[in-house]
Design a protein around this motif. Sequence first.
Motif, PDB file in Angstrom:
ATOM      1  N   LEU A   8     -45.044  17.641  16.666  1.00  0.00           N
ATOM      2  CA  LEU A   8     -46.236  17.658  15.810  1.00  0.00           C
ATOM      3  C   LEU A   8     -47.468  17.913  16.662  1.00  0.00           C
ATOM      4  O   LEU A   8     -47.570  17.428  17.786  1.00  0.00           O
ATOM      5  CB  LEU A   8     -46.407  16.321  15.076  1.00  0.00           C
ATOM      6  N   PHE A  65     -51.001  17.279   6.561  1.00  0.00           N
ATOM      7  CA  PHE A  65     -49.774  18.013   6.856  1.00  0.00           C
ATOM      8  C   PHE A  65     -49.764  19.386   6.202  1.00  0.00           C
ATOM      9  O   PHE A  65     -49.195  20.341   6.746  1.00  0.00           O
ATOM     10  CB  PHE A  65     -48.552  17.201   6.393  1.00  0.00           C
ATOM     11  N   TYR A  84     -42.493  19.360   9.945  1.00  0.00           N
ATOM     12  CA  TYR A  84     -43.784  18.748   9.596  1.00  0.00           C
ATOM     13  C   TYR A  84     -43.711  18.098   8.210  1.00  0.00           C
ATOM     14  O   TYR A  84     -44.144  16.961   8.019  1.00  0.00           O
ATOM     15  CB  TYR A  84     -44.894  19.811   9.583  1.00  0.00           C
ATOM     16  N   ASP A 108     -44.020  14.268   6.968  1.00  0.00           N
ATOM     17  CA  ASP A 108     -44.983  13.866   5.923  1.00  0.00           C
ATOM     18  C   ASP A 108     -44.273  13.066   4.830  1.00  0.00           C
ATOM     19  O   ASP A 108     -44.760  12.026   4.390  1.00  0.00           O
ATOM     20  CB  ASP A 108     -45.618  15.131   5.337  1.00  0.00           C
TER      21      ASP A 108
END
Lengths: 381, 635
Positions: free
Chosen positions: B235, B281, B518, B522
């Motif tokens: 990330l 995100f 990602y 999230d």
Amino acid sequence: MKRFKKNRQNEAEITEETVEGEVAEGMEAEEETAPEAAAETYEEPVRRVMPADAPKVESPEKVIRFSQSIAKLKEELAKDIVGMEETVDNVICAIIAGGNVLLEGVPGVGKTRLVRSLGKALNLPFSRIQFTPDLMPSDVTGSNIIEQDEKGKMSMVFQRGPIFANLVLADEINRATPKTQAAMLEVMQEHKVTVSKQTYKLSEPFFVLATQNPIEQDGTYPLPEAQMDRFMFKLIVNFPTSKELAGIVNMTQVTMDETAEVAVGGEEILEMRELAKTVPVIDDVLDFAVELVSNTHPELESSCASAHKYLKFGASPRAAQALITCAKVRALMYGNYNVSYDDIIALAYPVLRHRIKLNYNAITERLTVDDVITKLINETK
Amino acid sequence: MKHSLHNEKYVRERKAKAKDAEKRAELEKRSKYSDAVISDEFKKLKKKFLTGAIIKSAVCGVSAGLFAAGVLLLTAKLGGIKIDLIWYIIAGVACALVCGGITFLFLKPSNKKVAKTVDGEYGLREQVQTSLAFSRASGDVVIMQRARAESEIKALPRRKIKFSAIWQYILIAVLAVALAVAGIVVPGKAVEGQQGGEPGVSPDRHHIDIVEMLIKELNDEDAARNSSAHPEDFLDEALTSAVRDELSAFRDVLDEAWKKHEEIVPSEQVFPVIRRVNALFDGYTDYLQIAQALTKNETTINGPASGFGDLIKAGGDAYRTYVLLKSAKEGKDDQSNDNLTDYHSKMSEIALSAIERKSSDFIKKLIPEEETENTPVSPGSGNSGETKKELSETEQDERTQKLQDDLAAINDVINLAMAEFDEGTINLCETSVTEALNEFASGLQKIIEDNSYYFTVPSDKQEAGNDPAPAAETDGTDEPEHWEAIKNDTSQLFETFFSALTDGGENKTESLAKQSYYKAFDRHIENNIRSVFGLELISPDIIETPEPEEGDDDDNTGSNNQDTSGSGDLKFPGNDEIFDPFTGEMKKYYEVLNQYNAIKDDQFPADGSDLTDLERQMLEAYFNSLFGSGSSAGN
């Protein structure tokens, strides 16, 4: 109140001190009455009211006799008077309460006849004084005259006037001069006469029943407020109804004389007066009467709106005394053993109508005194 | 001076004495009734009054209690506050006792009150009051009065309850009951997305630990990235920092509530946190969003031309939105947008003029009065060498309007897609995406231009010399005969476009896979926060897993199932097809994998003893496709 009580005690003294022969004869006459026959009729309701386990009444015959006397008196008066039931009741009430009455009405409605019949029915010495403009105070009270005895000795002797009776009819009292009217003040209030520094007490019971004509005001002298206040009641004698008029005509075709017989004596009146004093009145009713009289005074902030609007001045404390005293008598007269609001309201009119003065507002609105009294009663409730 | 002082003292003493006398008189007045000797009959009467007062006080008290509970209940429900049942009961009972007690104090019948009421109601002319006031007095008249009053009391009829005396109590009771019922019946305040979850929680250490765990995971991600040779696989630092700040603030809220003991944090405070984390995100998952939009609409490609344009537009919308949001987020001024607008206008003119030219020629050919049944129609000039059926004027108008509408829609789509490709936008997004879209739009425009004639023309054309074919439907639901070719071309174009996003190159696959990672993170954060508040978790199907690469068939089935697609944790063992019993078709197994996983997670027991027939069928089909027939589902 204390002063008033003292006066009452004095009355008893006066009674003892001033017994005259003629009065004594009147008092003795009442012993001849026979309540036994009436008791058969009136004892029964009392027994029905009293439960078996009720405390014993010491002398219930007093109460019984009260009712009987009232009934008999009304019965005798009804022989000479047609209609006027309310007026007759109020007159009897005032007499028992020990007050004076002012009768106002047009000529010929029976004012004088009522008083004369009453005199007969009460078996009391009765005198009539016709008030005229030339009547002098001494004509009413009496005066000292010089008498010569057998030996030629001169002495002053008081010659009693017509006021020395138990029941006095002051006819057309408003025609007399203020000086003569003033002579009546002491008599009506204190039941005594003072002539040349000598006081002569009048015998009890003593009543003044005055009459006046609401029309023909020319040549009359309106009674001063102080004297008006001495009258316990002011009663308006209205023109009789057609039926009553027919009855009057029929009755007087037989005879014009009063045919009433003796019903109640003077002593009995005094007994009835004492009995009426024992009738209980609760504080709320007493307060109502007091408040009603207070409300007639526009100068008081606490008085009601009608007083401020329609009255010039209000009733004296004598009005409150009269209300309660007469209410007790009235309660007993109608067979009740306590004073209620209804009694106060019924007596408010005869007690207050001659003691309050209407102002211009009331006159412009064409309100009568009785109308204003009705408003006062409604606002006091 | 001495004399005046003495006078003042004397006056004061007189006033004090008068005041005392007044007080004594008042007390004496009251005691006349309170100390009165009352008879049995009066006692019975008083008891009736007392009963009435108790009943009225009880009604008032209960009404007050219901009123208090109802108000509290309504307030709690409408405010979304949770209060334990015991507090409603306590509030109601306390209010009932206080109000009932106060009412009874006012209504409690005294001797005087009873006497006055009876005298007034029955017209007894103050007899009862007098008998009470003079209960201790003596005298013939007084005794007789008392006796008569008692007989009157004895003879009193049964007391009727007058509506005028009790209507207030009835009204109070009705209002209180109505309020209490309303408090029960009125639904509570709907909590956003609660779906049966708790309206709030009183946080404890466990809840705070969950959020702490998420923050630790972000810290671990930072540590792993900093120590990794491929930091792009983790990330982004800015993202983790921003998300960590959000979660820290949320943890502080929970901590504060925990310290205050029993304070409730409402669910409404959760959703803004989730939304902010989602938004953070989303800024890093643009391809995924586009791919989702396009993938979802891919199945509608077989629809009519307007639907065809819509699905293109959807993909373009997703991308356009991303571009605008990103430019706003990064502080880009309107210059890029102006460029977009200018470019859009320019391309619109070109595209529109091209299409209009062709469409006007085409429309002209539809005018029957200039043609006869045997007049050949060539495609280039609008006539295809085929005879044209004579159309009614209404049919012509309808067909013309539809054609214009469809072409306008297609034109808009192309313009929109083309409008995104500007030098300014190139700097805002991946070049590969820009190129892919550019190629897609160009290809699409070419298809339309080449086949515009066939988009809505009914299949009533025939070869020259043949009899005229019957007229086809003009409402667009019937497909022209050339439509199959158009569909194949557009399908191929879609595949090419999607492949360009996903499989067209190394970076594409990695990027999409990374963005899937990602999005998974999230979702992980969101589900943990939802679990704290007992809210429904996000469906795992919302985020579709990246499309793996097409590889060789599997050994057992003849397809290459040894190849893998995806990266990191999102690798799939093959690209084989599997039988979908729901649709009766063969599908790439990854398309049904999520569905299979969902069923497996929810219903598949460890020992496989409770499989339904459908599940068994799916499993059999799966194993058959992998290992050949003869494999069976089960243990």
